[in-house]
Design a protein around this motif. Structure first.
Motif, short mmCIF file in Angstrom:
data_model
loop_
_atom_site.label_atom_id
_atom_site.label_comp_id
_atom_site.label_asym_id
_atom_site.label_seq_id
_atom_site.Cartn_x
_atom_site.Cartn_y
_atom_site.Cartn_z
N ASP A 135 0.84 -1.21 0.00
CA ASP A 135 0.00 0.00 0.00
C ASP A 135 0.87 1.25 0.00
OD1 ASP A 135 -2.31 -1.56 0.11
OD2 ASP A 135 -2.47 -1.40 2.29
N ASP A 182 -3.70 -1.69 -6.58
CA ASP A 182 -4.58 -2.23 -5.55
C ASP A 182 -5.83 -2.88 -6.12
OD1 ASP A 182 -6.00 0.00 -6.32
OD2 ASP A 182 -6.08 0.91 -4.33
N ASP A 183 -5.82 -3.16 -7.43
CA ASP A 183 -6.96 -3.87 -8.00
C ASP A 183 -7.00 -5.29 -7.45
OD1 ASP A 183 -5.61 -5.69 -10.39
OD2 ASP A 183 -4.58 -3.78 -10.10
N ARG A 194 -3.73 -7.79 -6.47
CA ARG A 194 -3.49 -8.06 -5.05
C ARG A 194 -3.73 -9.53 -4.70
NH1 ARG A 194 -2.16 -3.88 -1.43
NH2 ARG A 194 -1.29 -2.28 -2.75
#
Length: 155
Positions: free
Chosen positions: A101, A107-108, A112
């Motif tokens: 992060d 961060d899709d 991830r």
């Protein structure tokens, strides 16, 4: 009309630079962590970079870790006899996910999930291979991790 080729996880993440950012953020957390700091107290100043190159290769990038640092056999040699515990493994996982992060990794859910899949698989293998008396496979290629596909396990 042909379909565009699916990018590797390495490409999707942003290349080697993304994994360097990840490992810098991760080892900053490790150095401040009461569970992991003692394990890494004597780490080489370039340790974060080496791990970044390992992860870049695992996720589909160039084979720099293999050609410059000895590949899987070298990485394995760094874990033999460490007797990594489940609490240490779990903290490692938590800190690297937080570092992902902080480093701005995609961060899709698809990326991830694949990233987390490798982290779980790799850390569990590291725990197993690090136990006293373990006899892991010593000659193997660096695993190549893809979108939702784990390499086969030969236990």
């Amino acid at each position: 009309m042909s379909q565009p080729e699916t990018p590797t996880l390495y490409e999707w993440a942003g290349g080697t630079e993304a994994f360097v950012r990840l490992c810098d953020a991760f080892y900053e957390r490790v150095r401040a962590d009461e569970v992991l700091a003692p394990m890494f107290a004597g780490m080489d100043a370039e340790h974060a970079r080496y791990v970044a190159l390992w992860l870049a290769e695992v996720f589909g990038g160039p084979a720099v870790y293999t050609t410059e640092h000895g590949g899987y056999p070298h990485m394995l040699s760094k874990h033999i006899g460490l007797a990594i515990t489940e609490p240490q493994r779990r903290r490692w996982v938590n800190l690297i996910m937080d570092a992902a992060d902080a480093a701005g990794l995609p961060d899709d859910p698809e990326f991830r999930a694949a990233f987390a899949g490798y982290i779980e698989w790799g850390t569990r293998l590291a725990v197993s291979n690090s136990q006293p008396g373990a006899d892991p496979v010593r000659q193997a290629p660096v695993p190549r991790w893809g979108w939702g596909v784990a390499p086969p396990y030969a236990g």
